[in-house]
Write a protein that holds these residues in place. Structure first.
Motif: not given
Ligand SMILES: Cc1cc2nc3c(=O)[nH]c(=O)nc-3n(C[C@H](O)[C@H](O)[C@H](O)COP(=O)(O)O)c2cc1C
Length: 274
Positions: A111-112, A115-116, A118, A190, A194-196, A226
């Protein structure tokens, strides 16, 4: 007919007289199988919530932290009775992203990474510019937040719900958060954007989704992959069966329209004469 009133009469005839339109005619297409189309309201001001409570079938929600989501849910559901409607006539549906892997640790790392990817350095600056309302391209995305103040009257993204409380207040909150946690521009964006929503192994994600709905954070979710394509595959293959096992996700469609799938009752059209 009063001004502003929309009237349908037999065999698809309609007439409307108002500030913007003065029209009369006959619909050439038959009514769809679901009768009244599903009305979805996207907005969260007081007026937007009231509009949804009076007229919508679904309201989007921007909250996917459970405490905030529950406060929003309670608020909008609490408005329905005043409009002669019951709470289940308006579904509250936030967007959610889901990242699933074999274990919680692997999912968190994945996930990290997503996010980075995106929130690139350029994306981070663009997000900041939308709040500051000015060109911030000279700032280093890996450095601290700009020391200049936002431009209050800039037209960039005016009306976006993030700015309802004003640019200056959003900027002040972001600065506070960045200072408190020692975040760079990119790290802050973020953190904020950001973040899921649901991250973990299949069982962790199934538990979290179920808990969110059972504790009145939402009636369901608009799932945003995602990654495209394939971003929902793990959810479908590994999480949905667990939700079905515990009886909180359908195994078969029970109807044929979106209205049926959302569990909404049939709705009477605007106004109909014989
Ligand atoms: C949760 C949420 C979802 C939204 N989704 C959309 C969308 O899908 N498409 C769109 O054009 N605008 C979308 N908007 C923008 C709103 O429709 C728009 O900003 C509106 O003016 C906000 O209404 P409000 O004053 O009630 O907050 C969304 C806003 C919110 C808060």
């Amino acid at each position: 007919m009063r001004t502003g009133e929309f009237v349908r009469s037999g065999a698809g005839a309609f007439a409307h007289q108002g500030r913007h339109f003065d029209i009369a005619g006959r619909f050439t297409t038959p009514r769809g199988p679901q009768g009244h189309p599903v009305v979805i309201q996207a907005g969260e001001s007081d007026a937007g919530r009231e509009f949804a409570a009076a007229d919508a079938d679904v309201i989007f929600s921007k909250y996917n932290r459970l405490d905030e989501a529950r406060a929003f849910y309670r608020d909008v559901k609490g408005r329905l009775a005043r409009h002669g409607r019951s709470p289940d006539e308006l579904k509250v549906i936030p967007t959610a992203t889901v990242v699933v892997a074999d274990t919680d640790e692997e999912a968190a790392a994945y996930a990290d990474e997503i996010t980075r990817a995106q929130v690139s350095p350029q994306t981070a600056i663009a997000h900041l510019e939308a709040v500051w309302g000015r060109d911030l391209s000279v700032y280093d995305p890996d450095g601290p937040l700009p020391d200049v103040d936002p431009e209050p009257d800039s037209l960039i993204l005016k009306g976006h719900s993030v700015f309802r409380k004003g640019r200056a207040e959003t900027a002040r909150k972001w600065r506070e958060l960045a200072e408190e946690r020692g975040l760079s521009i990119r790290e802050l964006v973020i953190e904020v954007h950001g973040g899921q929503t649901f991250v973990g192994g299949p069982r962790t994600v199934a538990d979290a989704i179920d808990h969110f709905v059972q504790t009145d954070g939402a009636d369901g979710f608009v799932l945003v992959p995602h990654l495209t394509p394939g971003g929902l595959d793990d959810l479908v293959d590994r999480v949905v069966p667990l939700l079905q096992e515990r009886g909180v996700f359908r195994e078969d469609y029970t109807g044929t329209t979106l209205r049926d799938h959302l569990g909404l009752r049939p709705r009477t059209p605007v106004k109909e004469d014989a």
